[in-house]
Design an enzyme around this catalytic site. Structure first.
Site, PDB file in Angstrom:
ATOM      1  N   MET A  30      65.842  47.228 -23.266  1.00 54.64           N
ATOM      2  CA  MET A  30      65.795  48.284 -24.467  1.00 54.64           C
ATOM      3  C   MET A  30      65.885  47.306 -25.702  1.00 54.64           C
ATOM      4  SD  MET A  30      67.316  51.463 -23.143  1.00 54.64           S
ATOM      5  CE  MET A  30      69.122  51.281 -23.288  1.00 54.64           C
ATOM      6  N   GLY A  31      65.719  46.183 -25.866  1.00 60.42           N
ATOM      7  CA  GLY A  31      65.756  45.461 -27.342  1.00 60.42           C
ATOM      8  C   GLY A  31      66.906  45.228 -27.548  1.00 60.42           C
ATOM      9  N   LEU A  33      67.961  42.120 -28.874  1.00 62.79           N
ATOM     10  CA  LEU A  33      67.875  41.155 -27.557  1.00 62.79           C
ATOM     11  C   LEU A  33      69.267  40.307 -28.030  1.00 62.79           C
ATOM     12  CD1 LEU A  33      64.364  40.185 -26.870  1.00 62.79           C
ATOM     13  CD2 LEU A  33      65.708  41.872 -25.457  1.00 62.79           C
ATOM     14  N   HIS A  34      69.841  39.702 -26.973  1.00 55.18           N
ATOM     15  CA  HIS A  34      70.803  38.865 -27.204  1.00 55.18           C
ATOM     16  C   HIS A  34      70.702  37.739 -25.922  1.00 55.18           C
ATOM     17  CE1 HIS A  34      72.625  40.855 -23.858  1.00 55.18           C
ATOM     18  NE2 HIS A  34      72.722  42.004 -24.352  1.00 55.18           N
ATOM     19  N   HIS A  37      69.865  38.863 -22.171  1.00 54.27           N
ATOM     20  CA  HIS A  37      68.469  38.946 -21.943  1.00 54.27           C
ATOM     21  C   HIS A  37      67.522  37.733 -21.892  1.00 54.27           C
ATOM     22  CE1 HIS A  37      69.544  42.706 -24.500  1.00 54.27           C
ATOM     23  NE2 HIS A  37      69.176  43.203 -23.322  1.00 54.27           N
ATOM     24  N   GLY A 147      70.244  42.175 -14.894  1.00 55.11           N
ATOM     25  CA  GLY A 147      71.626  41.725 -15.284  1.00 55.11           C
ATOM     26  C   GLY A 147      72.695  42.321 -14.320  1.00 55.11           C
ATOM     27  N   VAL A 176      76.068  37.316 -19.109  1.00 55.45           N
ATOM     28  CA  VAL A 176      76.351  36.208 -20.083  1.00 55.45           C
ATOM     29  C   VAL A 176      77.486  36.711 -20.803  1.00 55.45           C
ATOM     30  CG1 VAL A 176      75.419  34.830 -21.748  1.00 55.45           C
ATOM     31  CG2 VAL A 176      73.981  35.281 -19.947  1.00 55.45           C
ATOM     32  N   SER A 186      73.779  44.905 -26.494  1.00 59.23           N
ATOM     33  CA  SER A 186      73.406  45.249 -27.700  1.00 59.23           C
ATOM     34  C   SER A 186      73.999  46.066 -28.337  1.00 59.23           C
ATOM     35  CB  SER A 186      72.026  45.852 -27.377  1.00 59.23           C
ATOM     36  OG  SER A 186      71.171  45.265 -26.507  1.00 59.23           O
TER      37      SER A 186
END
Ligand code: AMP
Length: 280
Positions: A30-31, A33-34, A37, A147, A176, A186
């Site tokens: 869903m964007g 990003l980190h 992702h 994830g 992570v 996010s």
């Protein structure tokens, strides 16, 4: 990286890959990003010559309009991060491209979508299953990466793939975390500076609970301890903490049982809803 906003040109591009038998790895997101992702992107790249990522804040999986409106969005930065991560294709459709006005198609996963996230976010997993099925049809990946942080989602998507006979392999990737243990999300972007430290209560409680269970404490006592930890701060509020079987998500009474257990939790930190989990 090639960027597509529409299904038709994306398919016209991918059809060459399908025909050539080139294996595609797929990472739906869903964007905002980190590194979490990006780890999925790296896993996909390690196993496939070609990686597709989607960025779509799917309205049908939000049971709360305000949560949807406030969900962080930063497509420009996402594009930069994906370019640097070596992603080959980004699919970032508008809402109308993915969903028609009539949302007739609903999914029911029985017990699996009635507990934990499903209990507190009614309709959430039906929305997830809707959008993931559409994305699988559009991209037709060989493997899709998800994830472990959203473990219940992974169990549900696995059920979806089995029931609808999608020819897609699923891979779960370990969560992570920030150096202090907070699971990357996010939604962390929405935490106020004053609450950022308090957000570690989730991972701390999970770690402590795991230790206590492994040392023979009862699930009931461990649940009490978790609640006590949350009661020590005004800024945090526990929504649920459950000890369940990793495969069918039914409650586990004692960790000595033969079943594999996972600890799952959702909590509000300064009004931001976070989830985390840990295998025992
Ligand atoms: P989202 O954009 O939050 O819908 O997440 C897209 C995918 O990234 C899902 O499969 C998530 O489970 C996964 N993901 C989110 N956070 C993490 C994390 N901290 N570590 C690993 N995977 C993650």
């Amino acid at each position: 990286m090639q960027i597509f906003r529409e299904i038709k040109p994306l398919r016209a591009f991918l059809v060459e890959k399908w025909r050539a038998g080139q294996k595609l790895g797929f990472v739906p997101t869903m964007g905002a990003l980190h590194q979490g992702h990006l780890t999925l992107i790296a896993a996909s790249r390690a196993g496939h010559p070609f990686t597709v990522c989607s960025v779509f804040v799917n309205p049908t999986q939000f049971n709360n309009a305000e949560d949807f409106a406030r969900y962080p969005r930063n497509l420009e930065r996402d594009v930069e991060m994906l370019e640097r991560a070596g992603c080959d294709v980004l699919f970032c459709p508008e809402e109308a491209e993915m969903h028609s006005d009539s949302q007739y198609l609903k999914f029911d996963f029985g017990h699996l979508d009635k507990v934990m996230e499903g209990k507190f976010r009614p309709g959430h997993f039906s929305g997830v299953a809707q959008v993931v099925s559409k994305l699988f049809h559009i991209v037709q990946p060989d493997t899709a990466y998800f994830g472990q942080k959203d473990w219940q989602q992974f169990v549900i998507i696995r059920t979806l793939v089995n029931e609808l006979k999608f020819n897609v392999k699923l891979q779960a990737v370990e969560t992570v975390r920030e150096p202090d243990g907070l699971a990357m999300s996010s939604r962390n972007e929405r935490l106020l500076e004053a609450h950022r430290k308090e957000a570690t209560v989730l991972s701390r409680c999970l770690k402590d609970a795991r230790e206590q269970l492994l040392h023979g404490k009862s699930v009931e006592d461990v649940k009490k301890n978790v609640l006590d930890s949350f009661n020590q701060s005004e800024a945090v509020k526990l929504e649920y903490f459950e000890v369940v079987n990793t495969e069918n998500l039914t409650p586990i009474k004692s960790v000595g049982d033969a079943d594999r257990a996972i600890l799952c939790m959702a909590a509000y930190v300064g009004g931001v809803r976070l989830i985390d989990n840990m295998f025992v």
